[in-house]
Write an enzyme that holds these catalytic residues in place. Structure first.
Site, PDB file in Angstrom:
ATOM      1  N   GLU A 252       1.241  -1.177   8.210  1.00 26.66           N
ATOM      2  CA  GLU A 252       0.444  -0.043   8.691  1.00 26.66           C
ATOM      3  C   GLU A 252       0.364   0.090  10.222  1.00 26.66           C
ATOM      4  O   GLU A 252       0.755   1.092  10.799  1.00 26.66           O
ATOM      5  CB  GLU A 252      -0.968  -0.181   8.099  1.00 26.66           C
ATOM      6  CG  GLU A 252      -2.007   0.768   8.664  1.00 26.66           C
ATOM      7  CD  GLU A 252      -1.784   2.198   8.246  1.00 26.66           C
ATOM      8  OE1 GLU A 252      -1.515   2.456   7.070  1.00 26.66           O
ATOM      9  OE2 GLU A 252      -1.890   3.091   9.125  1.00 26.66           O
TER      10      GLU A 252
ATOM     11  N   GLN B 219       0.767  -1.246   0.000  1.00 30.43           N
ATOM     12  CA  GLN B 219       0.000   0.000   0.000  1.00 30.43           C
ATOM     13  C   GLN B 219       0.798   1.298   0.000  1.00 30.43           C
ATOM     14  O   GLN B 219       0.479   2.230  -0.739  1.00 30.43           O
ATOM     15  CB  GLN B 219      -0.959   0.024   1.212  1.00 30.43           C
ATOM     16  CG  GLN B 219      -1.884   1.207   1.194  1.00 30.43           C
ATOM     17  CD  GLN B 219      -2.830   1.306   2.365  1.00 30.43           C
ATOM     18  OE1 GLN B 219      -3.354   2.369   2.650  1.00 30.43           O
ATOM     19  NE2 GLN B 219      -3.090   0.240   3.072  1.00 30.43           N
TER      20      GLN B 219
ATOM     21  N   ASP C 162       0.542   3.830   5.968  1.00 32.66           N
ATOM     22  CA  ASP C 162       0.804   3.483   4.573  1.00 32.66           C
ATOM     23  C   ASP C 162       0.505   4.647   3.638  1.00 32.66           C
ATOM     24  O   ASP C 162       1.396   5.225   3.026  1.00 32.66           O
ATOM     25  CB  ASP C 162      -0.070   2.287   4.170  1.00 32.66           C
ATOM     26  CG  ASP C 162       0.519   0.964   4.647  1.00 32.66           C
ATOM     27  OD1 ASP C 162       1.733   0.914   4.881  1.00 32.66           O
ATOM     28  OD2 ASP C 162      -0.230  -0.003   4.777  1.00 32.66           O
TER      29      ASP C 162
ATOM     30  N   GLY D  20      -8.065  20.559  18.987  1.00 28.81           N
ATOM     31  CA  GLY D  20      -7.701  21.971  19.096  1.00 28.81           C
ATOM     32  C   GLY D  20      -8.168  22.555  20.411  1.00 28.81           C
ATOM     33  O   GLY D  20      -8.489  21.839  21.351  1.00 28.81           O
ATOM     34  N   GLY D  21      -8.232  23.860  20.462  1.00 30.10           N
ATOM     35  CA  GLY D  21      -8.611  24.536  21.695  1.00 30.10           C
ATOM     36  C   GLY D  21     -10.126  24.658  21.880  1.00 30.10           C
ATOM     37  O   GLY D  21     -10.589  25.251  22.847  1.00 30.10           O
TER      38      GLY D  21
HETATM   39  N1  COA Z   1      11.492 -10.286  -9.550  1.00 31.55           N
HETATM   40  C1  COA Z   1      12.099 -11.113  -8.677  1.00 31.55           C
HETATM   41  N2  COA Z   1      12.073 -10.923  -7.352  1.00 31.55           N
HETATM   42  C2  COA Z   1      11.357  -9.855  -6.913  1.00 31.55           C
HETATM   43  C3  COA Z   1      10.688  -8.980  -7.775  1.00 31.55           C
HETATM   44  C4  COA Z   1      10.782  -9.232  -9.156  1.00 31.55           C
HETATM   45  N3  COA Z   1      10.183  -8.441 -10.044  1.00 31.55           N
HETATM   46  N4  COA Z   1      10.067  -8.027  -7.035  1.00 31.55           N
HETATM   47  C5  COA Z   1      10.336  -8.306  -5.760  1.00 31.55           C
HETATM   48  N5  COA Z   1      11.110  -9.397  -5.682  1.00 31.55           N
HETATM   49  C6  COA Z   1      11.680 -10.011  -4.484  1.00 31.55           C
HETATM   50  C7  COA Z   1      12.685  -9.079  -3.852  1.00 31.55           C
HETATM   51  O1  COA Z   1      13.915  -9.138  -4.522  1.00 31.55           O
HETATM   52  C8  COA Z   1      12.711  -9.618  -2.444  1.00 31.55           C
HETATM   53  O2  COA Z   1      13.496 -10.793  -2.404  1.00 31.55           O
HETATM   54  P1  COA Z   1      14.770 -10.997  -1.417  1.00 31.55           P
HETATM   55  O3  COA Z   1      14.261 -10.794  -0.028  1.00 31.55           O
HETATM   56  O4  COA Z   1      15.177 -12.406  -1.711  1.00 31.55           O
HETATM   57  O5  COA Z   1      15.786 -10.016  -1.755  1.00 31.55           O
HETATM   58  C9  COA Z   1      11.238  -9.984  -2.250  1.00 31.55           C
HETATM   59  O6  COA Z   1      10.679 -10.178  -3.522  1.00 31.55           O
HETATM   60  C10 COA Z   1      10.377  -8.865  -1.662  1.00 31.55           C
HETATM   61  O7  COA Z   1      10.815  -8.595  -0.521  1.00 31.55           O
HETATM   62  P2  COA Z   1      10.074  -7.868   0.677  1.00 31.55           P
HETATM   63  O8  COA Z   1       9.981  -6.434   0.449  1.00 31.55           O
HETATM   64  O9  COA Z   1      10.855  -8.331   1.851  1.00 31.55           O
HETATM   65  O10 COA Z   1       8.580  -8.466   0.727  1.00 31.55           O
HETATM   66  P3  COA Z   1       7.830  -9.076   1.981  1.00 31.55           P
HETATM   67  O11 COA Z   1       6.498  -9.494   1.472  1.00 31.55           O
HETATM   68  O12 COA Z   1       8.623 -10.115   2.676  1.00 31.55           O
HETATM   69  O13 COA Z   1       7.659  -7.841   2.992  1.00 31.55           O
HETATM   70  C11 COA Z   1       6.923  -5.655   3.644  1.00 31.55           C
HETATM   71  C12 COA Z   1       6.657  -6.896   2.809  1.00 31.55           C
HETATM   72  C13 COA Z   1       5.860  -4.622   3.308  1.00 31.55           C
HETATM   73  C14 COA Z   1       6.843  -5.978   5.129  1.00 31.55           C
HETATM   74  C15 COA Z   1       8.324  -5.101   3.325  1.00 31.55           C
HETATM   75  O14 COA Z   1       8.425  -4.936   1.937  1.00 31.55           O
HETATM   76  C16 COA Z   1       8.648  -3.800   4.015  1.00 31.55           C
HETATM   77  O15 COA Z   1       8.935  -3.752   5.205  1.00 31.55           O
HETATM   78  N6  COA Z   1       8.650  -2.677   3.258  1.00 31.55           N
HETATM   79  C17 COA Z   1       9.016  -1.392   3.743  1.00 31.55           C
HETATM   80  C18 COA Z   1       7.943  -0.771   4.581  1.00 31.55           C
HETATM   81  C19 COA Z   1       6.634  -0.692   3.878  1.00 31.55           C
HETATM   82  O16 COA Z   1       6.482  -0.126   2.824  1.00 31.55           O
HETATM   83  N7  COA Z   1       5.607  -1.222   4.552  1.00 31.55           N
HETATM   84  C20 COA Z   1       4.250  -0.985   4.185  1.00 31.55           C
HETATM   85  C21 COA Z   1       3.711  -1.897   3.223  1.00 31.55           C
HETATM   86  S1  COA Z   1       2.070  -1.384   2.908  1.00 31.55           S
END
Ligand code: COA
Length: 471
Positions: free
Chosen positions: A184, A62, A213, A292-293
């Protein structure tokens, strides 16, 4: 006009041409401050605000998608890079229509194009490098380190394209928690919102608005357009980082204000002050007290017994106190020393709001609003999502938009909440997974059919399972 007449009146054509050239040359191509002269095109017909800006969108879930969707609404060409076969994880989350992209995805990814690229495939990496050279902004919200693991370090990107702005959402900024994954509600808790939301005698609460988010996505969008503006002077891109904790704290800034005020005495506008309950060391939860106030509270309206949203927010703003007293049948409160002044009212807020509620409960929330608005009394009906979805004025302004989708049919989305008078919003449906892969390779990268076939054969655009099957 007069000048042209003079030039035209000259007998010798050659001479007149020379004169015209000289006059044209005199006219500066730009205004004195370096910006173009005002367009002569009618309002709304001079392109969109971010036209010409191309965004390489690596966002998911998001926070990041909210940001890039806003940029797309403003006219940027947003190319969403998705993992082949899967795409953004939200495509399949909270599905309401079988086999169709979820509303979670469709409402956050409108007006974008989708390309599938396996960023871990060598040919896929090559394609990404070529896209980096063609884009102005790269936006990502992977877990910390994921972009680097793809080989897309800032140094690498900047070497390929020094003008590139690399914008990231992370859960936390540099510090002890920087490596944490964040969603979030984690951000709402870590940013000070949860500790200050809810009732004093209850646990901390998260809010329904996605301030962690979508709030951070909004902050990031501002960072990106600021960096784009700075680039017009410096010629180079930069990193833009928005931590969700920081974004939430920014939105909860008034609560940090109250934290500091506590050193100098109780927070008199909090109802706990009027109730004689001492304050602790930190800003407390204030229920529905006004931030607010001007004291305010949520009051029941007609139908509250069966309708969970039959309530109104009522603010006892000081300048309209007399009008409030007359409306609720308490004209004597206008002169009663216990009620006549704001400080006198503070210890009696509970009684005051209970009395006002005896009046609001006899009317619907909309009737209360009509009556109060006539007297400039600030009130806000508690509008349900159903009421908002059906509200004609929000449809008319494009804040709520219905778009059609090839696999799920029509759906409602929130259009651009930011209205620009010379840049009409571009609100279109979300793309199917990889819908624009060929189009982007052909039109943005200039690939030939043969080249596209080679990229596909290398497995750069398909899911690894399919590659295994093919092998
Ligand atoms: N091709 C191949 N691999 C891909 C890809 C593509 N096109 N796009 C993504 N990936 C892989 C990435 O390389 C990564 O792999 P790795 O860990 O082996 O390097 C993986 O997919 C995605 O990683 P990640 O971001 O860790 O996803 P997740 O589902 O485990 O975590 C979150 C999700 C949201 C918790 C995390 O992305 C995060 O903390 N983001 C930052 C904060 C944030 O925006 N949070 C709010 C989300 S609404």
């Amino acid at each position: 006009m007069a000048r042209r007449k003079k030039a035209e009146s000259r007998p010798a054509a050659k001479k007149s041409a020379r004169k015209v050239v000289r006059l044209k040359a005199k006219k500066p191509p730009q205004a004195a401050n370096g910006t173009p002269r005002p367009s002569s095109k009618p309002w709304g017909q001079a392109g969109r605000a971010l036209e010409g800006v191309r965004v390489l969108d690596f966002t998911h879930v998001q926070s990041g998608p909210t940001c890039t969707q806003l940029l797309a609404f403003m006219g940027a060409d947003v190319i969403k890079v998705e993992r082949p076969g899967i795409g953004d994880i939200t495509r399949g989350q909270l599905r309401d229509v079988r086999s169709a992209d979820s509303l979670y995805f469709t409402m956050l990814n409108g007006s974008k194009r989708s390309i599938t690229i396996d960023s871990k495939n060598p040919k896929g990496k090559e394609v990404l490098d070529r896209l980096v050279k063609k884009c102005d902004v790269l936006v990502e919200n992977f877990a910390p380190g994921a972009l680097d693991r793809m080989g897309l370090t800032f140094e690498h990107i900047h070497k390929l394209n020094p003008r590139m702005i690399v914008a990231s959402v992370k859960g936390f900024g540099p510090g002890p928690y920087e490596d944490c994954k964040v969603y979030e509600n984690v951000a709402q808790c870590a940013g000070g919102s949860a500790s200050t939301t809810g009732f004093r005698d209850g646990p901390p609460l998260v809010t329904g608005a996605q301030i962690g988010d979508s709030g951070t996505g909004l902050h990031l969008a501002l960072g990106i357009v600021s960096a784009l503006y700075q680039r017009t002077r410096t010629g180079r891109g930069q990193k833009v980082l928005c931590a969700m904790q920081d974004g939430v704290l920014n939105l909860a800034r008034v609560k940090l204000r109250d934290q500091q005020r506590l050193k100098h005495g109780p927070l008199t506008e909090y109802s706990q002050y009027g109730e004689g309950i001492p304050f602790g060391a930190a800003t407390p939860r204030a229920g529905n007290d006004s931030g607010g106030g001007q004291p305010g509270w949520i009051l029941k309206c007609k139908g509250w017994e069966s309708d969970p949203d039959a309530y109104i927010y009522f603010i006892t703003q000081a300048p309209v106190w007399g009008a409030i007293c007359d409306l609720i049948g308490k004209p004597e409160w206008k002169t009663d020393p216990d009620y006549a002044t704001p400080p006198a009212r503070l210890p009696r807020l509970r009684k005051i709001f209970d009395t006002i509620e005896q009046w609001t409960v006899t009317k619907t929330k909309f009737e209360v609003m009509v009556i109060c608005n006539k007297h400039d009394i600030p009130v806000g009906p508690i509008l349900s999502m159903k009421e908002l979805a059906e509200e004609p004025s929000l449809r008319a302004t494009g804040t709520v938009v219905e778009v059609d989708h090839p696999t799920r049919g029509p759906y409602l989305t929130v259009g651009n909440p930011i209205k620009l008078s010379d840049s009409p919003p571009d609100v279109r449906r979300s793309p199917l997974l990889g819908e624009h892969t060929d189009e982007i390779l052909r039109k943005v990268l200039g690939c030939s059919d043969k080249e596209i076939a080679g990229i596909k054969a290398a497995g750069a655009l398909s899911a690894p399972e399919k590659k295994a099957e093919a092998a």
